[in-house]
Write a protein that holds these residues in place. Sequence first.
Motif, PDB file in Angstrom:
ATOM      1  N   ALA A 117      19.185  24.547  -2.429  1.00 52.04           N
ATOM      2  CA  ALA A 117      20.261  25.430  -1.976  1.00 52.04           C
ATOM      3  C   ALA A 117      20.445  25.347  -0.471  1.00 52.04           C
ATOM      4  O   ALA A 117      21.577  25.370   0.035  1.00 52.04           O
ATOM      5  N   TYR A 118      19.335  25.251   0.260  1.00 48.96           N
ATOM      6  CA  TYR A 118      19.444  25.178   1.712  1.00 48.96           C
ATOM      7  C   TYR A 118      20.047  23.841   2.141  1.00 48.96           C
ATOM      8  O   TYR A 118      20.837  23.787   3.092  1.00 48.96           O
ATOM      9  N   LEU A 119      19.709  22.774   1.456  1.00 45.59           N
ATOM     10  CA  LEU A 119      20.341  21.484   1.732  1.00 45.59           C
ATOM     11  C   LEU A 119      21.857  21.580   1.539  1.00 45.59           C
ATOM     12  O   LEU A 119      22.631  21.072   2.362  1.00 45.59           O
ATOM     13  N   VAL A 132      25.736  24.489  11.791  1.00 43.38           N
ATOM     14  CA  VAL A 132      24.292  24.718  11.723  1.00 43.38           C
ATOM     15  C   VAL A 132      23.585  23.926  12.818  1.00 43.38           C
ATOM     16  O   VAL A 132      22.699  24.444  13.502  1.00 43.38           O
ATOM     17  N   ARG A 133      23.985  22.685  13.025  1.00 41.71           N
ATOM     18  CA  ARG A 133      23.362  21.878  14.079  1.00 41.71           C
ATOM     19  C   ARG A 133      23.586  22.516  15.443  1.00 41.71           C
ATOM     20  O   ARG A 133      22.657  22.595  16.248  1.00 41.71           O
ATOM     21  N   LEU A 134      24.801  22.986  15.719  1.00 40.79           N
ATOM     22  CA  LEU A 134      25.070  23.634  17.004  1.00 40.79           C
ATOM     23  C   LEU A 134      24.232  24.885  17.174  1.00 40.79           C
ATOM     24  O   LEU A 134      23.667  25.135  18.245  1.00 40.79           O
ATOM     25  N   SER A 135      24.109  25.686  16.108  1.00 36.68           N
ATOM     26  CA  SER A 135      23.325  26.924  16.207  1.00 36.68           C
ATOM     27  C   SER A 135      21.856  26.634  16.469  1.00 36.68           C
ATOM     28  O   SER A 135      21.159  27.422  17.109  1.00 36.68           O
ATOM     29  N   GLU A 136      21.373  25.479  15.973  1.00 33.95           N
ATOM     30  CA  GLU A 136      19.958  25.143  16.104  1.00 33.95           C
ATOM     31  C   GLU A 136      19.625  24.414  17.394  1.00 33.95           C
ATOM     32  O   GLU A 136      18.460  24.404  17.825  1.00 33.95           O
ATOM     33  N   GLU A 190      19.786  18.610  12.173  1.00 36.75           N
ATOM     34  CA  GLU A 190      19.828  17.277  12.786  1.00 36.75           C
ATOM     35  C   GLU A 190      19.199  16.241  11.849  1.00 36.75           C
ATOM     36  O   GLU A 190      19.716  15.138  11.671  1.00 36.75           O
ATOM     37  N   HIS A 191      18.076  16.620  11.247  1.00 32.86           N
ATOM     38  CA  HIS A 191      17.382  15.718  10.331  1.00 32.86           C
ATOM     39  C   HIS A 191      18.191  15.509   9.055  1.00 32.86           C
ATOM     40  O   HIS A 191      18.340  14.368   8.571  1.00 32.86           O
ATOM     41  N   VAL A 192      18.704  16.587   8.487  1.00 33.24           N
ATOM     42  CA  VAL A 192      19.463  16.489   7.236  1.00 33.24           C
ATOM     43  C   VAL A 192      20.696  15.610   7.431  1.00 33.24           C
ATOM     44  O   VAL A 192      21.001  14.749   6.596  1.00 33.24           O
ATOM     45  N   ARG A 250      18.628  10.850  -2.384  1.00 33.74           N
ATOM     46  CA  ARG A 250      17.261  10.443  -2.049  1.00 33.74           C
ATOM     47  C   ARG A 250      16.573  11.504  -1.184  1.00 33.74           C
ATOM     48  O   ARG A 250      15.374  11.762  -1.343  1.00 33.74           O
ATOM     49  N   LEU A 251      17.316  12.095  -0.277  1.00 35.27           N
ATOM     50  CA  LEU A 251      16.738  13.144   0.558  1.00 35.27           C
ATOM     51  C   LEU A 251      16.302  14.329  -0.302  1.00 35.27           C
ATOM     52  O   LEU A 251      15.191  14.855  -0.145  1.00 35.27           O
ATOM     53  N   ALA A 252      17.159  14.748  -1.222  1.00 37.68           N
ATOM     54  CA  ALA A 252      16.825  15.876  -2.103  1.00 37.68           C
ATOM     55  C   ALA A 252      15.615  15.543  -2.970  1.00 37.68           C
ATOM     56  O   ALA A 252      14.721  16.383  -3.162  1.00 37.68           O
ATOM     57  N   ALA A 253      15.563  14.328  -3.505  1.00 37.37           N
ATOM     58  CA  ALA A 253      14.436  13.933  -4.347  1.00 37.37           C
ATOM     59  C   ALA A 253      13.147  13.883  -3.554  1.00 37.37           C
ATOM     60  O   ALA A 253      12.073  14.280  -4.046  1.00 37.37           O
ATOM     61  N   SER A 254      13.222  13.414  -2.313  1.00 38.78           N
ATOM     62  CA  SER A 254      12.034  13.356  -1.463  1.00 38.78           C
ATOM     63  C   SER A 254      11.498  14.754  -1.178  1.00 38.78           C
ATOM     64  O   SER A 254      10.282  15.002  -1.238  1.00 38.78           O
ATOM     65  N   LEU A 255      12.385  15.688  -0.882  1.00 35.12           N
ATOM     66  CA  LEU A 255      11.961  17.064  -0.616  1.00 35.12           C
ATOM     67  C   LEU A 255      11.333  17.690  -1.858  1.00 35.12           C
ATOM     68  O   LEU A 255      10.309  18.389  -1.763  1.00 35.12           O
ATOM     69  N   ALA A 256      11.930  17.450  -3.023  1.00 38.93           N
ATOM     70  CA  ALA A 256      11.361  17.979  -4.268  1.00 38.93           C
ATOM     71  C   ALA A 256       9.964  17.414  -4.493  1.00 38.93           C
ATOM     72  O   ALA A 256       9.044  18.131  -4.918  1.00 38.93           O
TER      73      ALA A 256
END
Length: 211
Positions: free
Chosen positions: A118-120, A130-134, A178-180, A191-197
């Motif tokens: 959900a966060y992704l 989100v990037r600007l806020s961070e 930035e990473h996402v 692939r990113l979602a699968a890696s996090l899972a």
Amino acid sequence: MPSTVPDHGPFPQQELLAVRTPEVKERADAARNRNAVLAAAARLFSEKGVDGVSMDAVAAAAGVGKGTLFRRFTDRAGLAMALLDERERELQEKILRGPAPLGPDAEPRARLRAFAAAYLDYVRAHADLVRLSETGTPGARYRIGAYAFWHLHVKLLLAHREDAEADAHTLLAALAAEHVIAMTDRIGADRLAASLAGMIDGLYGASRSTS
């Protein structure tokens, strides 16, 4: 809305209420100015991109003085955070009271996997804001009020770990905008979602013995 949340699962959800993103409550005239500023900022960010919009341009479009704008929001990162407030509260509400697996009626591993997914989705839907806020100032991400909520939620779900606090920070680092954004471009969203899972599954599979 009730002030309590269900306490299903391995930890009391009430702890999260203390750090959730608060609703902004203010006088009617202040609320009108805030809404005008946020509407102008949202329109300009959409038209020109976050890097192409100055605080002066937002003030002019909203019909407010520059001093008022800077006192209220400080900088463009502050504007981004204000624009994201409602989206953050929506996700937090789903965590606190929503259906499983994101909500409380699920076991911790399933909840953490659902949160990461959900966060992704949240970051990808509002990537530039989100990037600007961070990244508006050094370390801004960790001073954002919502980060305290995300961190506590993850830490509670990792209560079986020897250092749940550190593990929660490490997992959240992989969800930084930035990473996402970079990894979505480089390896793709799936692939990113699968890696996090897989990382989350490892945090449970490698858990410390409680005996």
